[in-house]
Design a protein around this motif. Structure first.
Motif, short mmCIF file in Angstrom:
data_model
loop_
_atom_site.label_atom_id
_atom_site.label_comp_id
_atom_site.label_asym_id
_atom_site.label_seq_id
_atom_site.Cartn_x
_atom_site.Cartn_y
_atom_site.Cartn_z
N LYS A 1 -7.04 7.03 0.52
CA LYS A 1 -7.35 5.83 1.30
C LYS A 1 -6.08 5.02 1.58
O LYS A 1 -5.83 3.98 0.96
N VAL A 2 -5.30 5.51 2.54
CA VAL A 2 -4.05 4.85 2.91
C VAL A 2 -4.29 4.05 4.19
O VAL A 2 -4.63 4.62 5.23
N PRO A 3 -4.13 2.74 4.14
CA PRO A 3 -4.47 1.91 5.31
C PRO A 3 -3.38 1.95 6.38
O PRO A 3 -2.19 1.73 6.11
N LEU A 4 -3.79 2.21 7.63
CA LEU A 4 -2.84 2.31 8.73
C LEU A 4 -2.12 0.99 8.98
O LEU A 4 -0.89 0.94 9.09
N CYS A 5 -2.89 -0.08 9.08
CA CYS A 5 -2.31 -1.39 9.41
C CYS A 5 -1.20 -1.80 8.45
O CYS A 5 -0.13 -2.23 8.87
N ALA A 6 -1.48 -1.67 7.17
CA ALA A 6 -0.49 -2.06 6.16
C ALA A 6 0.77 -1.22 6.29
O ALA A 6 1.89 -1.73 6.16
N GLY B 1 -2.01 13.48 7.26
CA GLY B 1 -3.24 12.92 6.72
C GLY B 1 -4.41 13.15 7.65
O GLY B 1 -4.24 13.56 8.80
N ARG B 2 -5.60 12.90 7.11
CA ARG B 2 -6.81 12.99 7.94
C ARG B 2 -7.29 11.57 8.20
O ARG B 2 -7.53 10.81 7.28
N LYS B 3 -7.41 11.29 9.51
CA LYS B 3 -7.76 9.92 9.92
C LYS B 3 -9.25 9.69 9.80
O LYS B 3 -10.06 10.54 10.15
N GLY C 1 -14.67 -0.45 9.89
CA GLY C 1 -13.89 -0.93 11.01
C GLY C 1 -12.38 -0.80 10.85
O GLY C 1 -11.62 -1.08 11.78
N GLU C 2 -11.94 -0.34 9.68
CA GLU C 2 -10.49 -0.19 9.47
C GLU C 2 -10.10 1.27 9.44
O GLU C 2 -10.88 2.11 8.99
#
Lengths: 111, 391
Positions: free
Chosen positions: B221-226, B248-250, B255-256
């Protein structure tokens, strides 16, 4: 490429051997012969002094007729590849494989 | 030539002693059209599905440069083209009706003057083939992207390829090309397709893995925005996103946008980074260093290196070296020749990752080995070697 709108359906006529003009002029514009069908649907082709009997064959693998847009006249395995357009599809052929029956002519009937 | 009249047709029938009563009323008078002998037209025999595609208005394209054999591409498939000769003459006749059509339309003209559009003794035959995609990688590898700061990219004198450029240069269908671009992790920069240079790619990956480590994010669970926020000052945002997409797999949660990092692919990349620095490594030393070099929480396994590295279990100590399948020839015979130059005898397990990509619709690994190799037994194990002497 395919065209917009329906593609024309042509028919293939398959003859044994070569087609040669009677005179040494170009084939273009010259007559080949008359194509009749018997009531049973057998194609009969009268070419010169010959009668050819054939059969109607539905092609398992239809043909596309390609027309070259510029470039060398004959298709070849290598060489620059020009743009081709699909002009028509062929799903039926008239196959004339039987030996031509010669027509023995008498004095031609005056027309 | 003057058009034949009904009277002339009837006279011919009489001379031929054919009974008009046994014939359908309509006759086709066949003549050669003005373009008939020109050779402008040729016939293409259609494989199943292609006829329907054409009728649906879709295109077929012939592709190939001077030194290449022509292939035909539909939207998603590629076919080899070969000329088939017949001993017969094939005439193509527009507007020629079949007996069925004549019977169905009793009002058809009595005389149909049909012009033969063309004739041929041969036609093109098609055979489904593997799309020729190796050239794609080769073109993009001419100038890998090394990052925005790279001086190489500032000069615009080298060749760059748009989608249209690739479509005209690669002998494959559009779908096959776009799929392959995705497989090789190509990305579009300024409208041109580029492959990242390996060093730059690792630099980007390291930024991400170090950030994951320092933020203690779960690998799944790696957040794109951050990521974009934290790393945006170091690298272009498109590149950060690209590396996340590649490794990675998107997915979207609440909503994030998040990425589940791909353990196998990351471990494999780290291995390549280590292996490309030397010709050969002591296997056990390598395995130790490799495990220590991958992100916390990831486990290395030798099967992650298929098609990338070659193990030598016969040497003491056992060794491992870099051998990338993408660097090997595309042609079947040449591929086998180079493999047998690298190693004289191969087990099926070892050679499979290096010939898997040669398998087509009908060819299995087994079939390829039967055709291009000779088998024998070595210490109770079946091995394959070259059919011809290797100098």
């Amino acid at each position: 490429s395919g065209g917009a709108g329906a593609l024309a359906q042509w028919v293939l006529v398959e003859l044994q051997g070569q087609v040669e003009p009677r005179q040494s002029r170009d084939l273009a514009g010259s007559l080949l012969g008359d194509l009749h069908y018997t009531c049973e649907g057998i194609p009969v082709l009268i070419v010169g002094h010959h009668i050819l009997y054939g059969k109607v064959v539905q092609l398992e693998k239809p043909f596309a007729v390609l027309v070259k847009q510029g470039g060398a006249p004959q298709p070849s395995p290598t060489g620059p590849h020009s743009h081709y357009t699909v002009t028509a599809l062929i799903k039926t052929k008239l196959l004339f494989k039987t030996r031509p029956k010669p027509i023995i002519t008498h004095v031609p009937k005056k027309v | 030539a003057a058009m034949r009249s009904r009277a002339e047709v009837d006279a011919t029938l009489q001379t031929a002693k054919l009974n008009p009563a046994e014939l359908l009323p309509a006759v086709h008078c066949l003549s050669f059209g003005p373009q008939a002998g020109g050779g402008e037209c040729c016939l293409l025999q259609l494989e199943p599905g292609l006829c329907a595609e054409l009728e649906a208005g879709r295109s077929l394209v012939v592709r190939g440069e001077k030194d290449e054999h022509a292939v035909l591409c539909s939207k998603d498939k590629t076919y080899d083209m070969k000329i088939a000769d017949t001993s017969n003459m094939l005439l193509f006749v527009p507007g020629c009706k079949t007996p069925g059509e004549l019977k169905a339309d009793p009002s058809s003209c009595n005389i149909i003057h049909s012009e033969i559009a063309g004739f041929s003794k041969n036609y093109w035959e098609l055979r489904r083939c593997r799309p020729k995609l190796k050239k794609l990688r080769r073109l993009l590898m001419e100038h890998p992207y090394e990052g925005p700061d790279s001086w190489k990219d500032q000069t615009s004198t080298f060749s760059k390829y748009t989608t249209e450029d690739l479509l005209s240069l690669i002998q494959a269908s559009e779908e096959e090309i776009l799929h392959q671009l995705h497989v090789i992790d190509a990305c579009k920069i300024d409208g041109y397709w580029r492959i990242l240079g390996f060093d730059y790619e690792m630099k980007l990956l390291n930024h991400v893995t170090q950030l994951i480590d320092s933020e203690s994010w779960p690998l799944s669970k790696v957040p794109l925005c951050a990521c974009l926020e934290e790393l945006g000052s170091l690298e272009p945002r498109e590149m950060i996103e690209h590396i996340l997409l590649s490794y990675g797999r998107k997915y979207v949660d609440d909503g994030e946008v998040f990425f589940e990092m791909r353990e196998d692919k990351i471990c494999r990349a780290v291995a390549q980074m280590l292996l490309q620095n030397a010709v050969k490594f002591n296997l056990s030393e390598f395995e130790e260093v490799w495990q220590q070099s991958v992100p916390e929480g990831m486990t290395t396994r030798l099967d992650q290196l298929q098609g990338l590295a070659l193990l030598d279990k016969s040497s003491r100590p056992e060794t491992i070296s870099l051998l990338k399948v993408e660097d090997l020839p595309e042609d079947n015979q040449e591929r086998f020749n180079s493999l047998f130059c690298i190693r004289e005898k191969w087990t099926e397990v070892d050679i499979t990752p290096y010939i898997q990509d040669l398998c087509g619709e009908k060819q299995t690994v087994g079939a390829l080995l039967t055709k291009y190799a000779r088998s024998s037994m070595l210490n109770g194990v079946k091995v394959y070697n070259s059919r011809r002497p290797i100098s």
